[in-house]
Design a protein around this motif. Structure first.
Motif, PDB file in Angstrom:
ATOM      1  N   ASP A  40       0.801  -1.333  -0.082  1.00  7.79           N
ATOM      2  CA  ASP A  40       0.003   0.167  -0.001  1.00  7.79           C
ATOM      3  C   ASP A  40       0.925   1.451  -0.098  1.00  7.79           C
ATOM      4  OD1 ASP A  40      -2.380  -1.518  -0.019  1.00  7.79           O
ATOM      5  OD2 ASP A  40      -2.172  -1.595   2.234  1.00  7.79           O
ATOM      6  N   GLY A  41       1.981   1.324  -0.654  1.00  2.00           N
ATOM      7  CA  GLY A  41       2.810   2.441  -0.813  1.00  2.00           C
ATOM      8  C   GLY A  41       3.763   2.664   0.370  1.00  2.00           C
ATOM      9  N   GLU A  42       3.715   1.786   1.363  1.00  2.00           N
ATOM     10  CA  GLU A  42       4.748   1.952   2.351  1.00  2.00           C
ATOM     11  C   GLU A  42       5.936   1.387   1.993  1.00  2.00           C
ATOM     12  OE1 GLU A  42       4.118   3.428   5.470  1.00  2.00           O
ATOM     13  OE2 GLU A  42       2.103   3.874   4.556  1.00  2.00           O
ATOM     14  N   ALA A  43       7.134   1.855   2.549  1.00  2.00           N
ATOM     15  CA  ALA A  43       8.411   1.435   2.127  1.00  2.00           C
ATOM     16  C   ALA A  43       8.703  -0.133   2.508  1.00  2.00           C
ATOM     17  CB  ALA A  43       9.481   2.484   2.854  1.00  2.00           C
ATOM     18  N   VAL A  44       9.361  -0.778   1.570  1.00  4.48           N
ATOM     19  CA  VAL A  44       9.983  -2.059   1.706  1.00  4.48           C
ATOM     20  C   VAL A  44      11.632  -2.019   1.333  1.00  4.48           C
ATOM     21  CG1 VAL A  44      10.057  -4.278   1.150  1.00  4.48           C
ATOM     22  CG2 VAL A  44       7.798  -3.034   0.872  1.00  4.48           C
ATOM     23  N   CYS A  45      12.181  -2.484   2.449  1.00  3.24           N
ATOM     24  CA  CYS A  45      13.861  -2.150   2.379  1.00  3.24           C
ATOM     25  C   CYS A  45      14.323  -3.098   1.160  1.00  3.24           C
ATOM     26  CB  CYS A  45      14.422  -2.788   3.485  1.00  3.24           C
ATOM     27  SG  CYS A  45      16.191  -2.681   3.521  1.00  3.24           S
ATOM     28  N   PRO A  46      14.826  -2.524   0.068  1.00  2.00           N
ATOM     29  CA  PRO A  46      15.450  -3.340  -1.044  1.00  2.00           C
ATOM     30  C   PRO A  46      16.430  -4.187  -0.641  1.00  2.00           C
ATOM     31  CG  PRO A  46      16.313  -1.100  -1.144  1.00  2.00           C
ATOM     32  CD  PRO A  46      15.326  -1.195   0.105  1.00  2.00           C
ATOM     33  N   ARG A  47      17.216  -4.121   0.538  1.00  2.00           N
ATOM     34  CA  ARG A  47      18.168  -4.992   0.911  1.00  2.00           C
ATOM     35  C   ARG A  47      17.732  -6.194   1.414  1.00  2.00           C
ATOM     36  NH1 ARG A  47      23.260  -2.307   4.055  1.00  2.00           N
ATOM     37  NH2 ARG A  47      23.688  -1.491   1.823  1.00  2.00           N
ATOM     38  N   CYS A  48      17.302  -6.146   2.707  1.00  2.00           N
ATOM     39  CA  CYS A  48      16.591  -7.329   3.341  1.00  2.00           C
ATOM     40  C   CYS A  48      15.143  -7.710   3.126  1.00  2.00           C
ATOM     41  CB  CYS A  48      16.854  -7.107   4.769  1.00  2.00           C
ATOM     42  SG  CYS A  48      15.738  -5.777   5.713  1.00  2.00           S
ATOM     43  N   GLY A  49      14.272  -6.731   2.594  1.00  2.00           N
ATOM     44  CA  GLY A  49      12.961  -7.033   2.481  1.00  2.00           C
ATOM     45  C   GLY A  49      11.894  -6.767   3.571  1.00  2.00           C
ATOM     46  N   CYS A  50      12.627  -6.051   4.709  1.00  2.00           N
ATOM     47  CA  CYS A  50      11.908  -5.666   5.721  1.00  2.00           C
ATOM     48  C   CYS A  50      10.748  -4.755   5.379  1.00  2.00           C
ATOM     49  CB  CYS A  50      12.501  -5.290   7.045  1.00  2.00           C
ATOM     50  SG  CYS A  50      11.661  -4.715   8.362  1.00  2.00           S
ATOM     51  N   CYS A  51       9.448  -4.937   6.032  1.00  2.00           N
ATOM     52  CA  CYS A  51       8.454  -4.080   5.464  1.00  2.00           C
ATOM     53  C   CYS A  51       8.193  -2.919   6.528  1.00  2.00           C
ATOM     54  CB  CYS A  51       6.832  -4.961   5.323  1.00  2.00           C
ATOM     55  SG  CYS A  51       6.896  -6.036   4.075  1.00  2.00           S
ATOM     56  N   GLU A  52       9.131  -2.681   7.423  1.00  2.00           N
ATOM     57  CA  GLU A  52       8.836  -1.591   8.442  1.00  2.00           C
ATOM     58  C   GLU A  52      10.148  -0.731   8.360  1.00  2.00           C
ATOM     59  OE1 GLU A  52       8.232  -3.268  12.532  1.00  2.00           O
ATOM     60  OE2 GLU A  52       6.283  -4.152  11.666  1.00  2.00           O
ATOM     61  N   ALA A  66      15.352  -3.154  10.240  1.00  2.00           N
ATOM     62  CA  ALA A  66      15.723  -4.641  10.552  1.00  2.00           C
ATOM     63  C   ALA A  66      17.345  -4.253  10.247  1.00  2.00           C
ATOM     64  CB  ALA A  66      15.355  -5.594   9.757  1.00  2.00           C
ATOM     65  N   CYS A  67      17.902  -3.862   9.235  1.00  2.00           N
ATOM     66  CA  CYS A  67      19.140  -3.891   8.810  1.00  2.00           C
ATOM     67  C   CYS A  67      19.794  -2.397   8.817  1.00  2.00           C
ATOM     68  CB  CYS A  67      19.336  -4.477   7.480  1.00  2.00           C
ATOM     69  SG  CYS A  67      18.610  -3.407   6.137  1.00  2.00           S
ATOM     70  N   LYS A  68      18.927  -1.383   9.354  1.00  2.00           N
ATOM     71  CA  LYS A  68      19.361   0.012   9.526  1.00  2.00           C
ATOM     72  C   LYS A  68      20.081   0.530   7.833  1.00  2.00           C
ATOM     73  CE  LYS A  68      18.536  -0.192  13.719  1.00  2.00           C
ATOM     74  NZ  LYS A  68      17.265   0.107  14.330  1.00  2.00           N
ATOM     75  N   HIS A  69      19.542   0.042   7.024  1.00  2.00           N
ATOM     76  CA  HIS A  69      19.910   0.416   5.661  1.00  2.00           C
ATOM     77  C   HIS A  69      19.069   1.788   5.013  1.00  2.00           C
ATOM     78  CE1 HIS A  69      21.135   0.578   1.461  1.00  2.00           C
ATOM     79  NE2 HIS A  69      19.765   0.327   0.901  1.00  2.00           N
ATOM     80  N   HIS A  70      19.615   2.766   4.751  1.00  2.00           N
ATOM     81  CA  HIS A  70      19.079   3.898   4.275  1.00  2.00           C
ATOM     82  C   HIS A  70      18.823   3.754   2.685  1.00  2.00           C
ATOM     83  CE1 HIS A  70      20.056   7.065   7.812  1.00  2.00           C
ATOM     84  NE2 HIS A  70      19.994   5.677   8.077  1.00  2.00           N
ATOM     85  N   PHE A  71      17.439   3.970   2.314  1.00  2.00           N
ATOM     86  CA  PHE A  71      17.143   4.047   0.924  1.00  2.00           C
ATOM     87  C   PHE A  71      16.069   5.044   0.686  1.00  2.00           C
ATOM     88  CE2 PHE A  71      14.596   1.123   3.416  1.00  2.00           C
ATOM     89  CZ  PHE A  71      13.388   1.430   2.788  1.00  2.00           C
TER      90      PHE A  71
END
Length: 321
Positions: A40-52, A66-71
């Motif tokens: 629903d347009g909420e960000a999904v981490c491109p590195r680990c796939g976390c939905c939060e 989860a992985c603290k990746h900035h994107f």
């Protein structure tokens, strides 16, 4: 009399005025919705796939919980490291979707108020993104195959005695290329740029299912396809269509491409002809969709295509050469 679809209100669902009136926030929300539709347009981490993810609103970026990746919404896509605003990118996509025969980079640069170089690379990134729609496509219905030559025009010499017969092979320009079109009736159009039309035989064998039925002209190199596919032939010196055999839809595509090259771009390098050919095929295949649907389709494609190795840093490489 029934109104043509392209003249109806149903074909005009997106206006350039609405993009600029909606502002940067609305354009950004559109990119998010089309990048992550499953969430629903909420960000999904491109590195680990976390939905939060935490939203860094001041920079329009996210931090994965989860992985603290900035994107960002364009990270890892063909629009990564963009400098234009989302509003301008969406406006450029709207202009390209509205142009039935394409739009030149100089006109796009004037419409957006950006440099020619910026418009040139942006348009080619869009062309690369939409070409991915048919990367794995295999046609399996009634199809037509044909070729048309582009570029490499030899200018006749000023002095009549020094003019040569430009029809002879030895007098042709090495820049001349043939666009081979494999078009499914009421389906998709696949293209390939080659030096000889005979290379279309291998192209057909790669991109056609063995159950497909094929239509071709009387060129001798298509004879090799008769043992593999049910093949109808049409002699254009006698008729354009006869007993169901024709290549009219392939010719219709070439008509669009010729108008695009001659009327809009005026000159297309053989190096990039494949992208213009794919762009014209995409426009022909989706000509009965509204401009809003076309713009959404372009954004979705761009959000799934990785960083372009050809167009990222294009002008920097050329300046260094």
């Amino acid at each position: 009399m029934t109104q043509h679809f392209l003249l109806s209100a149903a074909s005009k669902t997106l206006k350039l005025k609405d993009i600029y009136q909606g502002g940067e926030d609305a354009a950004y929300a559109k990119f998010c919705a089309l990048r992550w539709p499953e969430n629903d347009g909420e960000a999904v981490c491109p590195r680990c796939g976390c939905c939060e993810a935490y939203s860094i609103k001041s920079r329009r970026k996210f931090e994965c919980k989860a992985c603290k990746h900035h994107f960002s919404v364009t990270s890892g896509t063909i629009f990564a490291s963009r400098k234009l605003s989302f509003m301008d990118i969406l406006a450029a996509i709207c202009i390209l979707a509205n142009a039935a025969k394409g739009v030149s980079s100089i006109q796009l640069s004037r419409d957006l108020g950006v440099q020619y170089r910026t418009a040139f690379v942006l348009a080619h990134k869009v062309r690369e993104a939409i070409a991915t729609e048919t990367t794995e496509t295999v046609l399996d219905d009634e199809c037509e195959i044909d070729g048309a030559y582009f570029g490499g025009a030899v200018r006749p010499h000023n002095i009549e005695a020094k003019r040569v017969d430009r029809r002879l092979k030895e007098n042709r320009s090495p820049k001349r290329r043939v666009v081979i079109a494999l078009r499914e009736r009421n389906g998709r159009t696949l293209t390939k740029v080659a030096r000889r039309e005979a290379e279309g035989v291998e192209f057909a064998m790669e991109r056609l299912d063995r159950t497909a039925r094929l239509n071709a002209d009387e060129a001798s190199h298509w004879d090799a396809l008769e043992m593999i596919f049910p093949l109808k032939r049409i002699n254009h010196s006698e008729a354009y269509s006869l007993n169901g055999a024709c290549t009219n839809q392939a010719e219709s595509y070439f008509s669009r491409l010729r108008r695009m090259v001659g009327g809009q771009h005026h000159h297309v390098s053989a190096q990039y002809l494949h992208q213009y050919a794919a762009h014209a095929a995409w426009l022909a295949d989706h000509c009965r969709e509204s401009n809003g649907a076309l713009a959404n389709r372009i954004v979705r494609n761009a959000m799934t295509v990785p960083v372009s190795r050809q167009w990222k840093g294009y002008w920097q490489r050329h300046a260094a050469a």
